[in-house]
Design an enzyme around this catalytic site. Structure first.
Site, PDB file in Angstrom:
ATOM      1  N   GLN A  11       0.832  -1.204   0.000  1.00 54.06           N
ATOM      2  CA  GLN A  11       0.000   0.000   0.000  1.00 54.06           C
ATOM      3  C   GLN A  11       0.869   1.256   0.000  1.00 54.06           C
ATOM      4  OE1 GLN A  11      -3.181  -1.894   2.932  1.00 54.06           O
ATOM      5  NE2 GLN A  11      -3.779   0.170   2.335  1.00 54.06           N
ATOM      6  N   SER A  92       4.899  -6.073   2.644  1.00 55.71           N
ATOM      7  CA  SER A  92       3.602  -6.208   3.302  1.00 55.71           C
ATOM      8  C   SER A  92       2.601  -6.871   2.361  1.00 55.71           C
ATOM      9  CB  SER A  92       3.112  -4.838   3.789  1.00 55.71           C
ATOM     10  OG  SER A  92       1.994  -4.973   4.638  1.00 55.71           O
ATOM     11  N   LEU A  93       1.599  -6.148   1.878  1.00 53.44           N
ATOM     12  CA  LEU A  93       0.639  -6.718   0.926  1.00 53.44           C
ATOM     13  C   LEU A  93       1.355  -7.390  -0.240  1.00 53.44           C
ATOM     14  CD1 LEU A  93      -2.197  -6.955  -0.502  1.00 53.44           C
ATOM     15  CD2 LEU A  93      -1.558  -4.808  -1.617  1.00 53.44           C
ATOM     16  N   ARG A 117      -8.719  -9.327   3.897  1.00 52.59           N
ATOM     17  CA  ARG A 117      -7.659  -8.770   4.745  1.00 52.59           C
ATOM     18  C   ARG A 117      -7.837  -7.263   4.890  1.00 52.59           C
ATOM     19  NH1 ARG A 117      -2.180  -6.741   3.580  1.00 52.59           N
ATOM     20  NH2 ARG A 117      -0.686  -7.362   5.219  1.00 52.59           N
ATOM     21  N   HIS A 201       0.801  -3.671  11.432  1.00 47.50           N
ATOM     22  CA  HIS A 201       2.087  -4.254  11.846  1.00 47.50           C
ATOM     23  C   HIS A 201       2.446  -3.826  13.276  1.00 47.50           C
ATOM     24  CE1 HIS A 201       2.714  -5.749   7.813  1.00 47.50           C
ATOM     25  NE2 HIS A 201       2.502  -4.543   7.330  1.00 47.50           N
ATOM     26  N   GLN A 250       2.655 -11.707  10.060  1.00 46.06           N
ATOM     27  CA  GLN A 250       2.881 -10.444   9.368  1.00 46.06           C
ATOM     28  C   GLN A 250       1.925  -9.354   9.824  1.00 46.06           C
ATOM     29  OE1 GLN A 250       1.359  -9.321   5.606  1.00 46.06           O
ATOM     30  NE2 GLN A 250       3.362  -9.481   4.608  1.00 46.06           N
TER      31      GLN A 250
END
Length: 401
Positions: A11, A92-93, A117, A201, A250
């Site tokens: 993102q 991340s993503l 998610r 996170h 994660q």
């Protein structure tokens, strides 16, 4: 010879119009946009091409959009270039994009999974108690200590992303984040708040992680055809740990991006290619290391550079020649720490002639070292440094051969 790693953004890389040029030029883009829209029951192509930035930035929209464009870019890369990667890594993503491209998750399943998610992450902090902020101009240990001093069980805060040297993201309770910013400002660090709907996170995502694990358990995961670097461990997925464990961790643990990129350096990667709509990861790579040549594939015109094999080879040679110059100095002037003099003599003395010849070639502006000669000389440096048992902190530089 090139060893390529493929990188997938998270993102922050979304933009209105993302994927349009791929749609106009490649049938695979049309197919994947249609498949994604069908999987989540709304027109993802229209959102990406014509939607507002506000709608596109919403977590539950941004995640399937980014994954779709990254997978399209990967399919175009494999169709037009076809050089198989030695590693995949996603921020991340982006780790979900890597899982799709490595064959672990089907594209359709991944789209549904990241959509859910996004919804869970969006709803994780309904009272907006948490936030995230980018912090730069401070050392990690200093920032980590401040976070530990400020964070409490009721108001947790942590370093959520280690993106590059002195470039981090903190996440947690707004009260604690404000205090961390106040203390880092006193040390002349810079900050900017990130427009997100939750403290991702961070420990504040624990409930969301538990909810998301229920979703993760509903899907099937195959064996990866390429090694995938985990955000959580900054190393490849291990066969004895489930994909669900990695993805669940994660949610609450930091993204160790700079360490992940240094892992690539240490394991011989010479080029990285960012597959997505912007150049965020390419920009970070230039701050992390100069040992890898970064490229991006965000639109079809980028293929012109990627198909220019001679230009790419020249860039690799320039970087490795600089590395060779540094390692020659290290191999020549460093003292011997090996207590076994016989072993040292038998190993090193025969190599010094080769090393001296390589040094002369590097310093001779009229002589162009070939890639093979550079690799041979790097191996000589490596052998001498190992034989001397030099306590060299820059292990990544030695192993990048």
């Amino acid at each position: 010879m090139s060893n390529v790693a493929l990188l997938f953004p998270g993102q922050g890389s979304q933009m209105v119009g993302m994927g349009r040029d791929f749609w106009n030029n490649f049938d695979v883009a049309k197919k994947l946009f249609e498949e994604a829209s069908d999987a989540i029951s709304f027109d993802l192509r229209k959102l990406c091409f014509e939607g507002s930035m506000a709608d596109l930035t919403m977590t539950m929209n941004a995640q399937p959009a980014l994954l779709t464009v990254s997978v399209i870019a990967y399919q175009v890369y494999m169709q037009e270039i076809g050089m198989e990667p030695v590693y995949l890594a996603g921020h991340s993503l982006g780790e979900y994009s890597a899982l799709v491209c490595a064959g672990v998750l089907s594209f359709r399943d991944a789209i549904k999974l990241v959509r859910q998610r996004g919804i869970i992450m969006h709803n994780a902090d309904p009272d907006q108690k948490g936030t995230m902020a980018a912090i730069s101009g401070i050392h990690f240990d200093t920032l980590q200590n401040i976070c530990e001093q400020v964070s409490t069980i009721e108001r947790p805060a942590c370093v959520a992303c280690m993106n590059a040297d002195q470039q981090f993201v903190i996440s947690g309770h707004r009260h604690s984040i404000r205090e961390i910013i106040k203390r880092t400002e006193a040390l002349r660090a810079k900050h900017s708040y990130i427009n997100v709907s939750g403290p991702y996170h961070s420990p504040m995502m624990q409930t969301a992680a538990e909810q998301f694990k229920v979703e993760l358990d509903q899907y099937q995961y195959a064996h990866a055809i390429y090694p995938i670097i985990s955000n959580v461990t900054a190393a490849p997925y291990e066969s004895d740990r489930s994909v669900v464990d990695y993805l669940n961790m994660q949610m609450t643990m930091p993204v160790r991006w700079s360490e992940s990129m240094l892992y690539l350096v240490a394991n011989g990667v010479t080029e990285v290619l960012e597959l997505g709509s912007k150049h965020v990861l390419v920009s970070l790579m230039s701050k992390i290391t100069k040992r890898i040549v970064p490229y991006s594939l965000s639109q079809p015109s980028d293929l012109l550079m990627l198909t220019n094999t001679q230009e790419r080879k020249n860039k690799r040679i320039t970087i490795r020649k600089k590395l060779l110059s540094e390692l020659i100095v290290t191999a020549l002037i460093s003292r011997n720490y090996n207590p076994d003099s016989i072993s040292y003599t038998q190993t090193v003395e025969p190599l010094f002639h080769q090393l001296q010849r390589a040094k002369e070639q590097v310093n001779n502006n009229e002589y162009e070292l070939s890639e093979e000669e550079i690799n041979d000389a790097l191996q000589v440096c490596h052998s001498i440094i190992i034989a001397k048992k030099i306590p060299f902190d820059g292990t990544a530089l030695i192993d990048a051969i």
